[in-house]
Write an enzyme that holds these catalytic residues in place. Structure first.
Site, PDB file in Angstrom:
ATOM      1  N   HIS A   1      46.489  80.778 -21.980  1.00 32.79           N
ATOM      2  CA  HIS A   1      45.811  81.925 -22.616  1.00 32.79           C
ATOM      3  C   HIS A   1      46.638  83.203 -22.371  1.00 32.79           C
ATOM      4  CE1 HIS A   1      41.754  80.196 -23.765  1.00 32.79           C
ATOM      5  NE2 HIS A   1      42.557  79.197 -23.490  1.00 32.79           N
TER       6      HIS A   1
ATOM      7  N   ARG B   1      31.070  81.333  -9.254  1.00 32.13           N
ATOM      8  CA  ARG B   1      32.007  82.286  -8.640  1.00 32.13           C
ATOM      9  C   ARG B   1      33.449  81.797  -8.717  1.00 32.13           C
ATOM     10  NH1 ARG B   1      28.726  82.657  -3.100  1.00 32.13           N
ATOM     11  NH2 ARG B   1      29.147  80.454  -3.369  1.00 32.13           N
TER      12      ARG B   1
ATOM     13  N   GLU C   1      55.415  71.105 -27.929  1.00 35.73           N
ATOM     14  CA  GLU C   1      54.010  70.783 -27.661  1.00 35.73           C
ATOM     15  C   GLU C   1      53.114  71.459 -28.702  1.00 35.73           C
ATOM     16  OE1 GLU C   1      50.965  70.613 -23.822  1.00 35.73           O
ATOM     17  OE2 GLU C   1      52.614  72.033 -23.752  1.00 35.73           O
TER      18      GLU C   1
HETATM   19  C1  LIG Z   1      37.003  80.057 -28.060  1.00 41.18           C
HETATM   20  C2  LIG Z   1      36.949  79.481 -26.672  1.00 41.18           C
HETATM   21  N1  LIG Z   1      35.861  79.698 -25.925  1.00 41.18           N
HETATM   22  C3  LIG Z   1      35.767  79.225 -24.673  1.00 41.18           C
HETATM   23  C4  LIG Z   1      36.798  78.518 -24.096  1.00 41.18           C
HETATM   24  C5  LIG Z   1      36.634  77.992 -22.707  1.00 41.18           C
HETATM   25  O1  LIG Z   1      37.507  78.581 -21.780  1.00 41.18           O
HETATM   26  P1  LIG Z   1      37.897  77.814 -20.445  1.00 41.18           P
HETATM   27  O2  LIG Z   1      38.895  76.765 -20.815  1.00 41.18           O
HETATM   28  O3  LIG Z   1      38.470  78.867 -19.557  1.00 41.18           O
HETATM   29  O4  LIG Z   1      36.673  77.207 -19.887  1.00 41.18           O
HETATM   30  C6  LIG Z   1      37.948  78.254 -24.838  1.00 41.18           C
HETATM   31  C7  LIG Z   1      39.042  77.486 -24.237  1.00 41.18           C
HETATM   32  O5  LIG Z   1      40.166  77.492 -24.585  1.00 41.18           O
HETATM   33  C8  LIG Z   1      38.031  78.742 -26.170  1.00 41.18           C
HETATM   34  O6  LIG Z   1      39.109  78.533 -26.929  1.00 41.18           O
END
Ligand SMILES: Cc1ncc(COP(=O)(O)O)c(C=O)c1O
Length: 425
Positions: free
Chosen positions: A211, A271, A356
């Site tokens: 991310h 947390r 990838e």
């Molecule tokens: C749009 C969206 N919401 C929520 C999440 C969930 O995030 P996490 O992987 O940190 O749990 C993602 C994961 O990539 C996502 O793309």
């Protein structure tokens, strides 16, 4: 003797233990952690204070200040951020809250943990199709879909882009509809100069691998009001009153209870650790730099593809909303209609060439077996644009360092080899 740990002392160890990605020459995320990021985590480990503490609170303050949100609460993932925001939005202490059986509008192109907290909290999801080139819902269609039962709109800002959120926000405010902005894919993006995630009642972010910034696992929830902030803090940690403004008051009312263990509401344990917070905080200092490099890398890739003599409009790229200053972590690609039958072969070829790739969110979510478990009335075929994205879309990474000519050539040649696949078929 000075026993203080120094980054320089550890540099050779970082070099020795760093894992190189052996499978991919162009992975989704490339070497985004600096030695300093990792050093911050080591300092936390050496301090023995691993659980949530000052490093988390420091990161929260910095995060809220930078994106200009009133409050920020760190959690252990973006999924946890969605869970916490959703359950805070229906908590009995909240004046404006949703109730079991109310409806939530959500895009069909969604992530499971954007959807499931809504369902787990008793909302009925009403799915909406997206625009195949912006990857986001169309604001006027969201507004059209609102009815008397609509109590939540869960917006997903897909891959750094957004819909006309100001228009949706205006209508939602009037109708007391709660907006949760899932900004897990768009940290740092602005709409009319204002951070995505800060328009609605709650905004959520993810710091997962690849991310905009990464802390390994991690997430953040932002909110506007002090009451919501206190609610998020309590629900993040078992529902207790520790560290809340009302603690002293509560202690007075419950003199027989151990003041460290007073539970004032329902809750979870979501947390983060101070280890992940310290990495996230260190990465967050470079957010603007990452955004700018990724933008340039994206432009270079598009330029290189379009300037190649093999370019025949094989692909379409994300159309960015004019009001959005985007923040990317991935480079979504939609294969043109003429070539769509080659998607599987292309992704296999890219994998073999060391690039990838992954689907755009999880495609048309109504196709997923999990959607069948819950017997949603709406069917996958009602979302043709989400289906286009599933059938013809994928994304590759955008890295935090300027792309080299070697990698640019690898991407250009590999992506444009789709015509050879066509001949072979
Ligand atoms: C749009 C969206 N919401 C929520 C999440 C969930 O995030 P996490 O992987 O940190 O749990 C993602 C994961 O990539 C996502 O793309």
């Amino acid at each position: 003797m000075n026993n203080r740990l120094k980054l320089n002392d550890l540099n050779s160890l970082f070099t020795k233990y760093r894992k190189k990605n052996l499978k991919f020459k162009y992975p989704l995320l490339d070497d985004a952690f600096s030695n300093k990021d990792l050093f911050e985590a080591i300092k936390v480990i050496m301090s023995g204070q691993l659980t949530m503490s000052s490093k988390t609170f420091e990161f929260e303050k910095k995060f809220a200040a930078k994106i200009k949100s009133n409050y920020a609460v760190m959690v252990n993932s973006g999924s946890s951020a969605n869970l916490l925001a959703t359950f805070a939005a229906c908590n009995p202490v909240r004046k404006n809250r949703f109730k079991i059986g109310d409806e939530a509008i959500i895009p069909a192109l969604c992530w499971p943990t954007s959807l499931w907290p809504l369902v787990q909290a008793g909302l009925k999801p009403k799915f909406l199709d997206v625009d195949p080139l912006t990857l986001n819902v169309n604001a006027s269609e969201v507004i059209k879909k609102i009815n008397n039962k609509t109590k939540v709109i869960l917006l997903i800002h897909v891959l750094g882009n957004s819909t006309e959120i100001d228009l949706i926000h205006k209508v939602a405010k009037k109708k007391k509809i709660i907006i949760i902005e899932d900004t897990c894919e768009s940290l740092g993006a602005l709409y009319n100069g204002k951070s995505l995630g800060t328009f609605g009642d709650f905004g959520t972010y993810s710091f997962y691998y690849s991310h905009q910034i990464s802390s390994g696992e991690g997430g953040m929830v932002v909110c506007k009001t002090f009451d919501d902030y206190q609610l998020l803090l309590s629900m993040r940690a078992h529902g207790w009153s520790r560290n809340l403004k009302l603690q002293k008051n509560i202690e007075k009312h419950y003199p027989k209870l151990d003041k460290r263990f007073i539970f004032i509401n329902s809750g979870f344990n979501l947390r983060p650790t101070d280890i992940t917070a310290s990495i996230g905080n260190s990465q967050f200092s470079r957010l603007d730099q990452f955004i700018s490099i990724r933008k340039k890398n994206r432009e270079k890739i598009i330029d290189s593809l379009k300037k190649s003599n093999k370019w025949k409009n094989q692909y379409e790229f994300l159309k960015i909303n004019k009001k959005v200053s985007p923040s990317f972590f991935g480079f979504p690609i939609i294969i043109s209609e003429k070539y769509k039958h080659l998607k599987k072969k292309l992704l296999t070829e890219l994998d073999e060439l060391g690039i990838e790739s992954r689907p755009i969110i999880s495609g048309n979510f109504l196709n997923q077996p999990a959607a069948k478990v819950y017997k949603f009335k709406q069917k996958a075929k009602s979302f043709p644009n989400s289906q286009i994205i599933e059938d013809r879309g994928f994304f590759i990474g955008l890295h935090t360092k300027p792309i080299t000519n070697q990698k640019l050539n690898l991407l250009t040649n590999s992506l444009l080899s789709i015509d050879n696949l066509n001949k072979k078929s």
